[in-house]
Structures are given as structure tokens and as C-alpha cells.
Design an enzyme around this catalytic site. Sequence first.
Site, mmCIF file in Angstrom:
data_model
loop_
_atom_site.group_PDB
_atom_site.id
_atom_site.type_symbol
_atom_site.label_atom_id
_atom_site.label_comp_id
_atom_site.label_asym_id
_atom_site.label_seq_id
_atom_site.Cartn_x
_atom_site.Cartn_y
_atom_site.Cartn_z
ATOM 1 N N TRP A 1 44.364 41.271 15.926
ATOM 2 C CA TRP A 1 44.867 40.542 14.750
ATOM 3 C C TRP A 1 46.328 40.839 14.419
ATOM 4 O O TRP A 1 46.889 40.268 13.494
ATOM 5 C CB TRP A 1 43.983 40.808 13.528
ATOM 6 N N TYR B 1 31.709 35.433 8.552
ATOM 7 C CA TYR B 1 32.566 34.859 9.606
ATOM 8 C C TYR B 1 31.750 33.833 10.396
ATOM 9 O O TYR B 1 31.412 34.066 11.555
ATOM 10 C CB TYR B 1 33.078 35.964 10.532
ATOM 11 N N HIS C 1 35.209 24.879 6.055
ATOM 12 C CA HIS C 1 34.605 24.132 4.958
ATOM 13 C C HIS C 1 35.721 23.403 4.238
ATOM 14 O O HIS C 1 36.861 23.878 4.216
ATOM 15 C CB HIS C 1 33.917 25.123 4.004
ATOM 16 N N THR D 1 51.733 47.984 10.168
ATOM 17 C CA THR D 1 50.279 47.912 10.284
ATOM 18 C C THR D 1 49.843 48.620 11.552
ATOM 19 O O THR D 1 50.673 49.132 12.311
ATOM 20 C CB THR D 1 49.826 46.428 10.286
ATOM 21 N N GLN E 1 49.274 38.082 -3.264
ATOM 22 C CA GLN E 1 49.278 39.223 -2.343
ATOM 23 C C GLN E 1 49.567 38.708 -0.933
ATOM 24 O O GLN E 1 48.802 37.919 -0.381
ATOM 25 C CB GLN E 1 47.928 39.940 -2.389
ATOM 26 N N TYR F 1 35.323 44.074 2.628
ATOM 27 C CA TYR F 1 35.550 45.398 3.233
ATOM 28 C C TYR F 1 34.240 46.182 3.355
ATOM 29 O O TYR F 1 34.217 47.254 3.961
ATOM 30 C CB TYR F 1 36.543 46.232 2.407
ATOM 31 N N SER G 1 45.574 54.329 3.517
ATOM 32 C CA SER G 1 45.407 55.441 4.451
ATOM 33 C C SER G 1 44.150 56.195 4.077
ATOM 34 O O SER G 1 43.813 56.299 2.901
ATOM 35 C CB SER G 1 46.611 56.384 4.382
#
Length: 333
Positions: A237, A139, A150, A231, A200, A65, A281
Site C-alpha cells: 500500500w 473489504y 457501492h 510511513t 485528515q 483497526y 508507534s
Amino acid sequence: MSQLNSDMTLTTKNHRIPLSDGNYIPLLGFGTYGDPRTTSKGTTRESVKLAIDVGYRHIDGALVYFNEHEVGQAIREKIADGTVRREDIFYCGKLWSTFHPPELVRPTLEKTLKALQLDYVDLYIIELPMAFKPGEDFYPKDKNGKYIYHHTDLCATWEALEACKDAGLVKSLGVSNFNRRQLELLLNKPGLKHRPVSNQVECHPYFTQPKLLDFCRKNDIVIVGYSPIGTSRDPSWVNLECPPLLEDELLVSIGEKYNKSSAQVALRFNVQRGVAVIPKSFSPQRITHNFQIFDFSLTEDEMKAIEALNKNIRFVVLPMWSDHPEYPFHDEY
């Protein structure tokens, strides 16, 4: 833990549930993902500080992030001003896909600890069961713009995580976006030292995860639900075939009964069935609003009606990686 004990009252001050390793996880957490290209500097820090003031104690972050330094700063400022102690905060960090080789696991966790300026994280999870080419680029792509994968050895990665726990850098270990087969790979690993305590995954009234939830309950794995109120509608995405969750008539009408929003009903639904949620949020109103789910509870009939909304459609499908050998979403669950 099959279902939350009906006598267990969840409150703003205490909504923790036990993990299989003896630690506890607060059921309502605060997600910190923000697009690094569009989130202005300091936004994450201010949002996390507000979240802690509002009462959130579970903070969900990740190296990928690019804002863990701000999250850590917020946590440390709230410890310094006496609002919380370090042990009151439950921080979840994530191992990104370019760091799966065992020798990279500890240095990557140490990178997170250095960004946070904390001595340990409470939960560290493998963010995706798919490994990408190790290196500087998170990425990695070839000259034709194709992602470079990989070889994935989830058991070897897990052993390196176990060593991090033994070294005291992390209290609990878990995974994210793992399907049943991938979880079983770890659970059946010869010489398994520390079991995954959590998985998760996407989880909300339109995607209730009944089979995965059942499997995880039987194996003492807590589900942490991301996108618990749906979302963004970003087509790069997000699967736009799934209708906007918060406009659902049932959620809206149950909300009206309790003087709550459809978002609060959706969050309460998961928390009430022992699924942790991490709504994200950066809006001060919504950060406050999402926390206000402990002053009402849904009836058994309402819980069943919300469960029946399940469409088995994901918002988050990660189509760009669907050809990865360990892509988790081809399996039924």
C-alpha cells in the site's frame, strides 16, 4: 485560522487549537493503527496508556483497526487512576466505507462507542469518500477478487452524521482523504447543519499539501496529517518511489542544530503551521520521543526551507481502489 498566531506558545500541557464549531483539537495526537494480523493482543492498550502518561491527549482510532476495545480500556484505566478526566481526552473515531448508507451510520458509531465503552467520541470522521458494498465484510470482493463498490452519496451520509451530533454521540464531525471537490460538495449542501471541522489527509515535508491546506484554511477546516513522519515501506500500500523521509539531509541537519531527530523536526514543522499530526508507534521510546517537540521552534527560514522539500509525491496512494468513481487522488487536490 490562517496561520498559528506567533504569540501562541505551544506547550506539552496546551497545544490545542480551536475548531470552527467551538471545540478544540490538540495538535499532537497518537495514532493507533496496527496490522491486526501481526499486532499482539494488549499492545495497543499498553501503548495508549503510555501515550497518556507521556502527555498525549488526542487519540486517533478507527473501527477498521479492530482494536478500539483496547484503546477504550486504556483510556478508562487512565481515567480510573486519576491521570486524566474524560474531558481531557480527545478521541477521533472513523466511519468505514461499508457503512455509508444513512441508516447504518448511527449503529456503526454506536459500535465504536460500545467497543470503547464511552458515551461519546470527540470527533467522528468519514474515513474515505468511497463507499463499498455494505455487509459483514469490511473489504468486500467478488469471486474474481475484485472490490465491490457501492453508490456513494456523501451528502446523505453527512446528514446521518449530523443527526449523531444532534443526539450527543459525537462533539465534532469531519472527514478524511477528501479532495477539494468532495469538501465543496458538503460545504455547499443545501440545509447544511454542521460543517466539517477537519480533513485528515497525508501531510509531511515531502507532501506538504499547499493547495488543499490553503483551501481548508479559507473554510475553517483543520488539516490533520497522517503519516507525518513518512510511513512503513510496505509495498502492498506504500508508494516506494517516495524516498524515506527521515533520511532527508535538511531535516537531519536542522535536527542537529536543536539536538533533535529528523522525525521531531518533521512533526514540529506541521504543528507550527497549525496542522495537527498523529504519529503512530508502538515503541515506548518513539512514543516518548515523538512527544518532545514543544521545547524548540523552527525559524521562519527553516519553515520555508522545509516547505521547499515538497515533492508532491504521496506515500499512501491506495492503488487498489483507484477505479472507484469517488477515488479522491485523481484530482490535483
